[in-house]
Design an enzyme around this catalytic site. Structure first.
Site, PDB file in Angstrom:
ATOM      1  N   PRO A 277       0.839  -1.215   0.000  1.00 40.87           N
ATOM      2  CA  PRO A 277       0.000   0.000   0.000  1.00 40.87           C
ATOM      3  C   PRO A 277       0.864   1.251   0.000  1.00 40.87           C
ATOM      4  CG  PRO A 277      -0.801  -1.597   1.597  1.00 40.87           C
ATOM      5  CD  PRO A 277       0.531  -2.111   1.118  1.00 40.87           C
ATOM      6  N   GLU A 278       0.535   2.172  -0.901  1.00 43.22           N
ATOM      7  CA  GLU A 278       1.284   3.422  -1.026  1.00 43.22           C
ATOM      8  C   GLU A 278       0.423   4.583  -0.533  1.00 43.22           C
ATOM      9  OE1 GLU A 278       4.377   3.357  -1.717  1.00 43.22           O
ATOM     10  OE2 GLU A 278       4.638   1.392  -2.643  1.00 43.22           O
TER      11      GLU A 278
ATOM     12  N   HIS B 170      -4.986 -14.014  10.159  1.00 43.27           N
ATOM     13  CA  HIS B 170      -3.950 -12.984  10.033  1.00 43.27           C
ATOM     14  C   HIS B 170      -4.355 -11.652  10.667  1.00 43.27           C
ATOM     15  CE1 HIS B 170      -1.745 -15.704   7.487  1.00 43.27           C
ATOM     16  NE2 HIS B 170      -2.750 -15.788   6.630  1.00 43.27           N
TER      17      HIS B 170
ATOM     18  N   ARG C  38       1.662 -11.176   5.702  1.00 40.76           N
ATOM     19  CA  ARG C  38       3.116 -11.355   5.602  1.00 40.76           C
ATOM     20  C   ARG C  38       3.873 -10.789   6.795  1.00 40.76           C
ATOM     21  NH1 ARG C  38       4.958  -9.825  -0.415  1.00 40.76           N
ATOM     22  NH2 ARG C  38       6.854 -10.815   0.348  1.00 40.76           N
TER      23      ARG C  38
ATOM     24  N   ARG D 138      21.553  15.411  -9.321  1.00 38.42           N
ATOM     25  CA  ARG D 138      21.334  13.981  -9.057  1.00 38.42           C
ATOM     26  C   ARG D 138      21.284  13.229 -10.393  1.00 38.42           C
ATOM     27  NH1 ARG D 138      19.696  13.341  -3.643  1.00 38.42           N
ATOM     28  NH2 ARG D 138      18.932  15.276  -2.692  1.00 38.42           N
TER      29      ARG D 138
END
Length: 273
Positions: free
Chosen positions: A2-3, A93, A111, A154
């Site tokens: 998830p972002e 879970h 996980r 950069r």
């Protein structure tokens, strides 16, 4: 994983149900996830009303000023937050419950790469997990001028730079790929080599991509679901992400897939120079 959009969608979904509600109980079913879980939250929080839920990057922070602290949650690779009626049996879970009178906030993480931590005091931004985070791309501070200063000197490719949380938070793989497509910039370009006009396209493309993803409920590509169990749909709108070999929606040439910094990158070699 998830972002930013998925975490923001979770936050917005929780606010109407939990804000100003008193904590009834807290249950930690494991000693640790990625780090040890707080085992004394019930004693700390019982009876205290939740004052705020804020997001910093991909972290959610739940604030109880009367308990002098914050609960920090990170969804890890596969985590999700669900609201369940009180008394609902926990699944295999479901590792952590925050119980309120009318709902249980349940943290599911198959996980076990997520986090649940208690941060003492009024300044969570000083915690080691938060203090080095970069600019919020949906904030007023994230402008084309800011991005230009960030890219200056950069030489790393632009896509992994956009995904560096120490520089810009929450722009995950899907959203970096889609933002670069919208700005017509190749993910292979050195960051410092972007021209001013390209940066002026890229900064708003990032904001627009993230905002559209939030409005679409995020992207459900693995285990992510909303607090009500629904799924996000932004992944169905992607122009390049996950579409290797398919035709570009602009030029009809095939989308290419490459590897960058251990992650898949998708782009149109014809449209993105």
């Amino acid at each position: 994983m998830p972002e930013l959009p998925e975490v923001e969608v979770s936050r917005l979904g929780l606010l109407p149900h939990l804000l100003q509600e008193p904590v009834v109980d807290c249950l930690a079913r494991r000693a640790s996830l990625r780090l040890p879980m707080p085992q004394d939250l019930a004693a700390r929080l019982r009876g205290h009303r939740l004052a705020a839920i804020i997001r910093r990057g991909k972290y959610l922070l739940f604030h109880w000023p009367t308990a002098n602290g914050w609960l920090l949650l990170h969804l890890g690779m596969s985590g999700s937050l669900r609201l369940a009626p009180p008394g609902t049996p926990a699944g295999r879970h479901d590792h952590f419950d925050l119980c309120f009178p009318r709902a249980v906030l349940r943290f599911k993480d198959p996980r076990r790469f997520g986090l649940a931590l208690w941060l003492e005091g009024e300044r969570p931004e000083t915690h080691p997990l938060l203090e080095h985070l970069g600019v919020e791309p949906l904030s007023e501070a994230f402008t084309a001028n800011y991005l230009a200063a960030l890219l200056k000197g950069r030489m790393m490719p632009i896509k992994p730079l956009l995904m560096n949380a120490r520089l810009i938070v929450g722009v995950g793989n899907i959203y970096a790929a889609e933002s670069l497509f919208r700005a017509a910039v190749s993910p292979l370009r050195p960051a410092a080599g972007l021209r001013p006009q390209e940066i002026r396209k890229l900064a708003p493309a990032i904001r627009e991509t993230l905002q559209e993803a939030i409005e679409a409920g995020g992207s459900s590509v693995r285990d992510y679901v909303h607090s009500d169990g629904g799924a996000g749909s932004f992944q169905l709108r992607c122009a390049v992400y996950g579409r290797a070999g398919q035709t570009c929606p602009r030029c009809a040439n095939p989308i290419r897939q490459i590897r960058q910094s251990g992650r898949s990158s998708f782009y149109c070699p014809q449209c993105q120079k």
